[in-house]
Enzyme design. Structure first.
Site, PDB file in Angstrom:
ATOM      1  N   GLU A 289       0.108 106.501 -65.147  1.00  0.00           N
ATOM      2  CA  GLU A 289      -1.026 107.355 -64.198  1.00  0.00           C
ATOM      3  C   GLU A 289      -0.694 108.864 -64.126  1.00  0.00           C
ATOM      4  O   GLU A 289       0.112 109.328 -64.011  1.00  0.00           O
ATOM      5  CB  GLU A 289      -0.518 106.758 -62.664  1.00  0.00           C
ATOM      6  CG  GLU A 289      -1.341 107.409 -61.554  1.00  0.00           C
ATOM      7  CD  GLU A 289      -2.780 107.419 -61.752  1.00  0.00           C
ATOM      8  OE1 GLU A 289      -3.697 108.243 -61.400  1.00  0.00           O
ATOM      9  OE2 GLU A 289      -3.078 105.932 -61.934  1.00  0.00           O
ATOM     10  N   THR A 329      -8.540 106.542 -64.242  1.00  0.00           N
ATOM     11  CA  THR A 329      -7.795 105.209 -64.738  1.00  0.00           C
ATOM     12  C   THR A 329      -8.753 104.546 -65.582  1.00  0.00           C
ATOM     13  O   THR A 329      -8.400 104.028 -66.874  1.00  0.00           O
ATOM     14  CB  THR A 329      -6.972 104.500 -63.756  1.00  0.00           C
ATOM     15  OG1 THR A 329      -5.889 105.335 -63.111  1.00  0.00           O
ATOM     16  CG2 THR A 329      -6.474 103.463 -64.338  1.00  0.00           C
ATOM     17  N   HIS A 461       1.053 109.138 -58.118  1.00  0.00           N
ATOM     18  CA  HIS A 461      -0.223 109.096 -57.499  1.00  0.00           C
ATOM     19  C   HIS A 461       0.169 109.453 -56.134  1.00  0.00           C
ATOM     20  O   HIS A 461       1.122 109.014 -55.426  1.00  0.00           O
ATOM     21  CB  HIS A 461      -0.919 107.825 -57.575  1.00  0.00           C
ATOM     22  CG  HIS A 461      -2.430 107.543 -57.084  1.00  0.00           C
ATOM     23  ND1 HIS A 461      -2.897 107.884 -55.890  1.00  0.00           N
ATOM     24  CD2 HIS A 461      -3.494 107.260 -58.063  1.00  0.00           C
ATOM     25  CE1 HIS A 461      -4.259 107.850 -55.977  1.00  0.00           C
ATOM     26  NE2 HIS A 461      -4.593 107.355 -56.982  1.00  0.00           N
ATOM     27  N   ASP A 513      -3.420 108.008 -68.589  1.00  0.00           N
ATOM     28  CA  ASP A 513      -4.684 107.433 -68.408  1.00  0.00           C
ATOM     29  C   ASP A 513      -5.447 108.630 -68.393  1.00  0.00           C
ATOM     30  O   ASP A 513      -6.705 108.632 -68.991  1.00  0.00           O
ATOM     31  CB  ASP A 513      -4.788 106.604 -67.290  1.00  0.00           C
ATOM     32  CG  ASP A 513      -4.404 107.202 -65.932  1.00  0.00           C
ATOM     33  OD1 ASP A 513      -3.869 108.476 -66.134  1.00  0.00           O
ATOM     34  OD2 ASP A 513      -4.515 106.624 -64.813  1.00  0.00           O
ATOM     35  N   HIS A 514      -5.017 109.702 -67.856  1.00  0.00           N
ATOM     36  CA  HIS A 514      -5.854 110.856 -67.751  1.00  0.00           C
ATOM     37  C   HIS A 514      -4.827 112.053 -66.970  1.00  0.00           C
ATOM     38  O   HIS A 514      -3.741 111.751 -66.673  1.00  0.00           O
ATOM     39  CB  HIS A 514      -7.060 110.720 -66.696  1.00  0.00           C
ATOM     40  CG  HIS A 514      -6.810 110.359 -65.194  1.00  0.00           C
ATOM     41  ND1 HIS A 514      -6.205 111.061 -64.475  1.00  0.00           N
ATOM     42  CD2 HIS A 514      -6.681 108.900 -64.797  1.00  0.00           C
ATOM     43  CE1 HIS A 514      -5.726 110.416 -63.322  1.00  0.00           C
ATOM     44  NE2 HIS A 514      -6.160 109.026 -63.317  1.00  0.00           N
TER      45      HIS A 514
END
Length: 652
Positions: A289, A329, A461, A513-514
């Site tokens: 993440e 994501t 996150h 994911d990013h």
């Protein structure tokens, strides 16, 4: 009371409400200007145009908000005006509307803090997944203080309305039919005008993305995103003849190891490796993440928050110039499972009819692998379970009772309380999900099954909470702490995996994911798509740093080439290590579609617009340059063909 005020006295409260909304909306814009003071354009003309554009969209927004009230005022007979029922309805719905709008203004501040944009499709998605979002808000912000503040401000604004005698005038003024029809007609005309002729992206007048975003109305943007979450490429973007588009892409994907199986609109081909393939190695794939490249010391970070990953960069196949395809994501999942450029609108992970696609799982399944997807939250979020379950993965998640469709033939396994040591709004901590994967891998090894285990992490996150005492940054205090905890959890995973009998025959693949944030002043902030990727535990002789510019979609074709696998492919990604590989990266938002080749960047926008830039990597700025038409046609081809293949169900 003069004749004019007497004629429109019934609408006094609505008038004060409209003025209040417009003033508060402009105040919020000024807050955003100050917030991004270093990056917005403060040029007087730009500043005034931002405010005036915003005022225009606010007028449309308040017309929609006021529509139901206007209808009510139109149909209520004069004899009922000021009755108990009339007062009760107006007091209640005025109070509720003001409360909701004040809360929305606060929500816009938190949304801007996270995404540096007005409400968009992310906010639409968050409305669907209320459990995770509400829990995240509760854990990230002092909710009692927030709600209390909203309530106090609501009471203050209602008090001001009362002091201005807005309620009294509304309850004591009769209104004739002519006035009723004038107000109703005006409101409907404004609503129809904005509904049919004004689009949200018309607010994007400035080359400075922040000025354009501040020009928007958050509420208007929310409903615009809700309406346009799926976008057919040819309806919104510049297109070319399909024959030409597929010819360009087939030429780009062709290499000495590829044999196309059809001349039709398809990219299906056989990848043939002349070297005998390796034995079936287990693969543990970790999608991390929000792991921006800028967090790593390897890319210049001085905070020492990724010591383990920085050490892995020295003893792995490490991608130095790889870019995420998107900002969420589900975009990362789409890119790594389908090896496809980002299609406009929603990610394929969230779209209908996304089962039985040709994914990387299809290749592993053809080689008798046991394929599993591990997620520490409820996989109902973002449609993950439906997507992975519908494409051959067994599911391990922290489900809360939601079930998969009967049409999805897969196994779902809940992560039980006894396997959890720490959990927040988004799911269990990274150590716990890794431990679950290790337990399943032990069983797979015992049953003599080669395995492909896909793990999605959650700890990096907001609210950035994790088990205490693991690292030297207190839980819940910063993004840096969450990054360092994820790095710690990865180190613990490898320490435990090294003790397993299956470790020596297992390859670990790690990729983000990013990025943690992808917003900037330019319409695409290129540097905020740069992510790290690692292939770990292949023979040491293969370790290297790959400096070629490439994309998430190239990761698996590169690994399959290292395995010397021959396989069928519908992938847009290519083997980066091949001498014929042409450096490029594909990326975008849900509306912007980008092809980058070295320092040249082509951006396709809806409304069939495009722009061409030169990217200065040193100061991360885009400079507009004249359109290169062959570059434009190539950019169009990547996205037009990808959208065509999915929408025509040719990726099944």
């Amino acid at each position: 009371m003069n004749k004019l005020s007497s004629s429109y006295g019934r609408y006094a409260l609505l008038t004060y409400f409209t003025i209040w909304f417009l003033v508060l909306s402009q105040f919020l814009r000024i807050v955003f200007f100050i917030w991004q003071s270093d990056e917005v354009s403060w040029n007087v003309i730009d500043f005034l145009r931002t405010l005036l554009t915003g005022l225009f969209y606010d007028l449309g927004t308040v017309a929609f908000i006021a529509m139901s009230s206007v209808f009510y005022y139109t149909i209520v007979p004069n004899k009922w005006i000021g009755s108990f029922l009339d007062k009760a309805l107006i007091y209640f719905f005025t109070s509720l509307t003001v409360f909701i709008l004040v809360f929305t203004f606060f929500a816009e501040l938190t949304f801007w803090d996270e995404f540096k944009t007005r409400f968009n499709f992310i906010a639409v998605d968050y409305l669907i997944y209320t459990h995770e979002v509400v829990a995240n808000i509760k854990q990230s912000y002092p909710l009692p203080v927030l709600i209390g503040g909203v309530l106090l401000l609501t009471l203050l604004f209602l008090f001001i309305f009362s002091k201005k005698q807005a309620f009294q005038t509304t309850f004591s003024s009769k209104v004739n039919l002519k006035t009723r029809l004038e107000v109703l007609t005006t409101t409907i005309v404004i609503g129809l005008f904005f509904g049919f002729f004004i689009t949200n992206n018309q607010a994007e007048w400035s080359s400075n993305r922040y000025n354009s975003e501040i020009s928007k109305s958050g509420i208007y943007s929310f409903f615009a995103a809700f309406r346009n979450n799926q976008m057919e490429y040819v309806d919104f973007y510049t297109s070319i003849n399909n024959d030409k588009a597929f010819k360009i892409i087939k030429n780009k994907l062709a290499d000495r190891n590829s044999v196309y199986s059809t001349n039709n609109y398809a990219i299906h081909r056989k990848i043939i490796d002349s070297v005998p393939s390796l034995e079936n190695k287990n693969v543990v794939f970790i999608l991390v993440e929000s792991l921006s490249g800028s967090f790593l010391k390897e890319f210049g970070n001085k905070e020492n928050i990724t010591p383990f990953l920085d050490s892995l960069a020295q003893k792995s196949i490490f991608f130095e110039d790889l870019y995420a395809t998107g900002t969420r994501t589900v975009r990362g999942m789409e890119a790594v499972t389908l090896c496809i450029p980002p299609t406009p609108g929603q990610s394929i992970v969230k779209r209908p009819d996304n089962q039985n696609l040709y994914t990387i799982c299809s290749i592993f399944k053809s080689r008798k692998y046991d394929c599993n997807f591990f997620y520490g939250g409820d996989g109902y979020f973002d449609n993950m379970n439906a997507y992975f379950g519908g494409n051959g993965f067994n599911i391990y998640d922290r489900g809360r009772g939601s079930v998969l469709s009967d049409a999805i033939k897969t196994t779902r396994n809940n992560i039980i309380d006894e396997e959890v040591t720490f959990e927040n709004a988004w799911g269990i901590c990274d150590e716990d999900i890794f431990n679950k994967m290790l337990k399943v891998a032990d069983l797979q090894y015992k049953n003599q099954k080669p395995f492909f285990n896909f793990v999605m992490t959650t700890s990096n996150h907001r609210p950035f909470t994790y088990p205490s005492g693991k690292i030297d940054i207190p839980s819940g205090t910063s993004r840096q702490g969450a990054v360092k905890y994820t790095d710690f959890a990865l180190k613990e995973l490898f320490n435990k995996a090294k003790t397993k009998p299956w470790f020596k025959n297992t390859v670990f693949v790690i990729i983000a994911d990013h990025c943690a944030s992808s917003a900037g002043k330019d319409e695409i902030d290129v540097v905020n798509y740069h992510i790290p990727a690692f292939i770990v535990n292949l023979p040491e002789s293969q370790n290297q740093k790959i400096a070629k510019q490439c994309s998430q979609i190239d990761l698996w074709p590169t690994l399959f080439s290292l395995f010397h696998w021959s396989y069928d492919s519908d992938f847009f990604g290519k083997n980066v290590l091949d001498n014929s590989f042409e450096q490029r990266a594909l990326m975008g938002t849900y509306r912007k579609l980008v092809l980058m080749k070295k320092e040249k960047v082509m951006i396709l926008s809806d409304q069939k617009k495009q722009a061409f830039y030169s990217w200065n990597k040193n100061n991360n700025s885009l400079k507009s340059i004249p359109i290169n038409h062959s570059f434009l046609e190539e950019t169009i081809s990547w996205y037009q063909t990808a959208d065509f293949l999915f929408t025509k169900k040719l990726l099944k």
